[in-house]
Design an enzyme around this catalytic site. Sequence first.
Site, short mmCIF file in Angstrom:
data_model
loop_
_atom_site.label_atom_id
_atom_site.label_comp_id
_atom_site.label_asym_id
_atom_site.label_seq_id
_atom_site.Cartn_x
_atom_site.Cartn_y
_atom_site.Cartn_z
N LYS A 53 12.67 -8.21 -13.14
CA LYS A 53 11.41 -9.20 -12.65
C LYS A 53 12.22 -9.99 -11.61
O LYS A 53 13.37 -9.94 -11.52
CB LYS A 53 11.15 -10.23 -13.81
CG LYS A 53 10.33 -9.56 -14.85
CD LYS A 53 9.98 -10.65 -16.08
CE LYS A 53 9.50 -10.06 -17.16
NZ LYS A 53 8.50 -8.96 -17.24
N HIS A 92 3.64 -5.60 -17.29
CA HIS A 92 4.77 -6.56 -17.44
C HIS A 92 4.50 -7.63 -16.21
O HIS A 92 3.91 -7.11 -15.33
CB HIS A 92 6.13 -5.56 -16.91
CG HIS A 92 6.49 -4.92 -18.09
ND1 HIS A 92 7.07 -5.33 -19.39
CD2 HIS A 92 6.59 -3.52 -18.27
CE1 HIS A 92 7.22 -4.34 -20.17
NE2 HIS A 92 7.09 -3.07 -19.61
N TYR A 95 1.85 -12.84 -13.74
CA TYR A 95 1.28 -11.45 -13.51
C TYR A 95 0.59 -11.29 -12.14
O TYR A 95 -0.08 -12.30 -11.87
CB TYR A 95 0.43 -11.16 -14.59
CG TYR A 95 1.12 -10.85 -16.21
CD1 TYR A 95 1.78 -9.95 -16.70
CD2 TYR A 95 1.12 -12.30 -16.81
CE1 TYR A 95 2.03 -9.96 -17.85
CE2 TYR A 95 1.88 -12.41 -18.08
CZ TYR A 95 2.18 -11.35 -18.48
OH TYR A 95 2.80 -11.32 -20.00
#
Length: 359
Positions: free
Chosen positions: A337, A306, A295
Amino acid sequence: MKTQIKGNYVIGDSDAVSSLYESGGFGRLRDDSLQLRFVEAAYLLSRGKISVLKNGAELDFDAFIQFAAQQEEFFELKYIVYKDLKERGYYVQSSATDFRVYPRGGKPGKGSAKSYVYVRSERMPILLSELLGLINEAQNVRKQFILAVVDEESDITFYDVKRADAVGRFEGGMSAPYPAEAEKETPVKAVLFKERVILADQETADLLYNRAFFGKKMDDERLLLSLPEALYLAESGVLELYEMDGKKLSNEAFSENAARIDSEFLKKYVIYKELKEKGFVPKTGFKFGTHFRVYRKVESLDKIPHSEFLLNAVSPEYEFKLPATSGAIRLANSVRKRMIYAADLGGRREYVEFERIKM
């Protein structure tokens, strides 16, 4: 148009210069002639643009590609990628990293190439050191580095590969790795059980969990910490580590114990520590099949964002096995991601990011 095989090239005369180089961007100029690489010649031969002579005898397409494959390693893979790029409308030239690809609207002699493309079979692993060398070569001339992987059925997957810390700022958003209030005159006791550490001081547990997203609450008073989290906090002076029998553990002894519990602990911890110092919040990536999910910033546990990227910590000798690497990249991209591989190279950290792209 007749051309001749000479050494590792196919040579065309001055007529080829105007019809192939100037109009189509094929080959390289050498004096008054045109020098074509074998993939370029194969592409032109397949379209009836040239004929190819070897020792005065004309070769058809099949004979030529069989000859070329005996001269140039992985010729067929390179041809598959070259043909694909040409059919997509790109100007492509051979280079040390297989191909230079020009942006749409660009061509040789009118602007510079945008990307270097390197061709690899899905069956061929690639060493981290080799990959870094290729990235360096592209980066030194400000080119995008693209890895083109050809699978068993001759489909191509393109990956944009770069240093994660060379693109923008590779920094997290946490102002400090842990709350300053967690530091006390006497570090708080935490106990190593079989695979994790338990902190039973409620005040410190609440500070670490609620304000910096360390660990997971066991109950109202206790915090479960992962091995990297516990060592980081001990090195920072927040915790003192003990065995279950009450014996105090030095940080070195704890690290040795952790390495016996988790054979990958040491390489993971080096990266974990640097990520914390860069302001990121690394947590386990087990659910994604990676070492960490990371993160950029966690402001509140009521609304956890997220994670920005998934990360695997690897050794300097790491070898990318492309089917497994492909799976990791696809999973990361599918959940929006980034996929990053990190290694400690003698005190210098390298962060390599893969992104699947469409050409």
